[in-house]
Design a protein around this motif. Structure first.
Motif: not given
Length: 562
Positions: A48-55, A57-71
């Motif tokens: 998708i040519h965008r930054q992708v991130g995940i948050l 937690d300490r239990a190992g679960f993904v709480t947020h999936v984030l999509v930005g732009d290329a920068k």
């Protein structure tokens, strides 16, 4: 199913579904991120040519999936509930970089402001595979001018990091630095913040006084920070980068309170609180809290509460969370304490009742003053900067037992006693509340009933702490308050206290410059020259009181202790 957040415009349905499936992944405690999850992040980021991130937690679960732009990547507002005070938030951010770039300044800013366990940048190769990785985490104390540590590897498989162990060690070290309290005394730790266009010396003097106020209010000063700016930022007062450093410093020092050496606007309080997630109070609120602690009489409590309500009214906007932080601890107490969540109408009604009650107080004081006029007793009022030694001198002259402590605003409620001179002349002498630089306007207005006592004084005794390096500025501050009260035409005798703590030359110079008297209020042997000067001054005022010596005990009907 949870949905990804951020820049989703233009994504195809199957791409959105792939992002949603990231929520199903779980990371073992030891690992920053699993190789499989890193591969999925890299693949979809390249597609998708965008930054992708995940948050995560300490239990190992993904709480947020984030999509930005290329920068870059935008992180939404996270829940305000943090763990124990002074601890990290318990989330780590892993996000992709579409080139080989290292962590950016924005990444480090997010690390600080959000109190994340770590921020990791995962490089994405042209083939859509995970490449080099760089991890940043906060440090429990500054090292080599930096507040964060960096761990890098050219591939995730070569990253030497036991994530769970690293976070546990960091939390333990932060916990050892305190939970915002000083030992078992219950004193809250605060960072004092000044933003000033003035000279370094003037700024340091102002911050030193703020530190005295904080100590008197029951705070422990964890650190003092001054930024010199010709123009303060209209929103944050200081730069965002400096604010981010304050957040890290607060974390390292076990503090969650910022005290600004200025009167902040309601918008500035909200902006700084939202940006830092720390409690924020200003100089005015600190002084109000100090007055609230000192008020003992009904009159004093009414006056303090009125000043507090006037301060809070323009800062009341619904149930704003930034303002909710102001209701607890320093800056949030007071006689008849009003919670900030009370609606504006009820506060205005309370203000009306307080105004009415204080009018009654003013009327009662007026009756007493008129009684003194009828009995023709001269009135001497002690004035001066707070903690100059007024109450100590008052006790020494009258043998009273008024509270006299080495702290700011130990005296809040005025006290009157009779004073008999050697030649059997008697006067009424009054101990009043001390002044301070930039005394809040609301306090001056609220204490009008008390300060009106000065209007009826025949002589003002201006007590100066000669041992304080800032005594010239303190004298000027008292003169400004007198001018604002319209009292510049009153006779004034300057009394330079604590002469035993300075050189004889300095004391003699000030006495000569101001036609004053030098004393040490704790040493009775230094008082005779002052008593003689006071008697001389009273003699000059004697004409209106020609018949006072014919009265045996005129003070008995005036509400003045003999």
């Amino acid at each position: 199913m949870n949905r990804p957040l951020g820049n989703l415009i233009g994504l195809k349905h199957h791409q959105t579904r792939r992002l949603e499936r990231l929520y199903r992944r779980k990371v073992p405690p030891r690992e920053l991120v699993t190789p499989e999850l890193a591969r999925q992040l890299a693949e979809i980021s390249r597609e998708i040519h965008r930054q992708v991130g995940i948050l995560v937690d300490r239990a190992g679960f993904v709480t947020h999936v984030l999509v930005g732009d290329a920068k870059g990547l935008f992180i939404p507002a996270l829940p305000r509930e943090r763990g124990a005070k002074g601890r990290l938030k318990g989330l780590r951010l892993i996000h992709t970089h579409l080139d080989d770039s290292a962590l950016t300044q924005d990444d480090l800013l997010d690390l600080a402001l959000l109190r994340l366990d770590a921020v990791a940048a995962l490089a994405v190769t042209p083939q859509g595979l995970p490449g080099a990785v760089q991890v940043a985490h906060l440090l429990p104390h500054e090292e080599n001018g930096r507040n964060w540590g960096l761990i890098s590897a050219d591939h995730l498989s070569r990253l030497d990091l036991n994530f769970d162990q690293m976070v546990q060690s960091l939390e333990e070290e932060l916990a050892r630095r305190g939970d915002g309290r000083e030992g078992t005394t219950g004193r809250e730790r605060a960072i004092l913040v000044g933003v000033s266009p003035r000279s370094r010396l003037a700024a340091e003097d102002s911050m030193a006084e703020l530190a005295e106020l904080a100590d008197s209010a029951g705070l422990t000063v964890a650190a003092t920070v001054v930024q010199h700016r010709q123009r303060a930022d209209s929103r944050f007062l200081m730069g965002k980068g400096r604010l981010a450093e304050l957040v890290i410093q607060a974390l390292q020092l076990g503090s969650d309170l910022l005290v600004f050496d200025a009167e902040l606007t309601p918008a500035q309080v909200r902006s700084i609180t939202d940006f830092t997630e720390l409690r924020v109070i200003d100089r005015t609120q600190l002084i109000l809290d100090l007055f609230a602690q000192r008020a003992r009489s009904r009159e004093g409590k009414l006056q303090v509460e009125m000043a507090q309500v006037k301060y809070l009214l323009p800062r009341l906007r619904g149930r704003d969370d930034a303002l909710s932080r102001l209701t607890g601890g320093i800056g949030g107490r007071g006689p008849g304490e009003t919670k900030l969540e009370i609606d504006r109408r009820r506060l205005q009604e309370r203000l009306h009742r307080l105004s009415r009650d204080l009018e009654k107080v003013r009327a009662e004081r007026k009756v007493r003053r008129e009684g003194r006029k009828r009995h023709q007793l001269p009135i001497l009022s002690l004035i001066g900067y707070t903690n100059a030694g007024k109450s100590t001198l008052f006790n020494a002259l009258t043998h009273a037992a008024v509270l006299a402590e080495d702290r700011l605003f130990a005296t809040l409620d005025p006290t009157s006693r009779r004073l008999r001179f050697p030649r059997e002349r008697e006067v009424i002498i009054t101990d009043t509340v001390g002044f301070i630089q930039d005394l809040p306007k609301n306090l001056l207005e609220a204490f009008k009933a008390t300060l009106e006592e000065l209007e009826e004084a025949d002589l003002l005794i201006h007590v100066v702490d000669l041992s304080n390096p800032r005594f010239p500025e303190q004298m000027a501050a008292v003169d400004r308050v007198l001018a604002s009260l319209g009292l510049t035409d009153k006779p004034v005798l300057k009394v330079f206290n604590k002469m035993d703590l300075v050189s004889p030359e300095l004391a003699a110079l000030q006495v000569r410059l101001h036609q004053g008297v030098a004393i040490a209020a704790l040493d009775d042997s230094t008082l005779p020259p002052l008593i003689a000067r006071l008697e001389e001054k009273v003699e000059e005022l004697a004409a209106p009181f020609a018949d006072w010596q014919d009265r045996e005990k005129p003070w008995e009907s005036l509400g003045v202790d003999g």
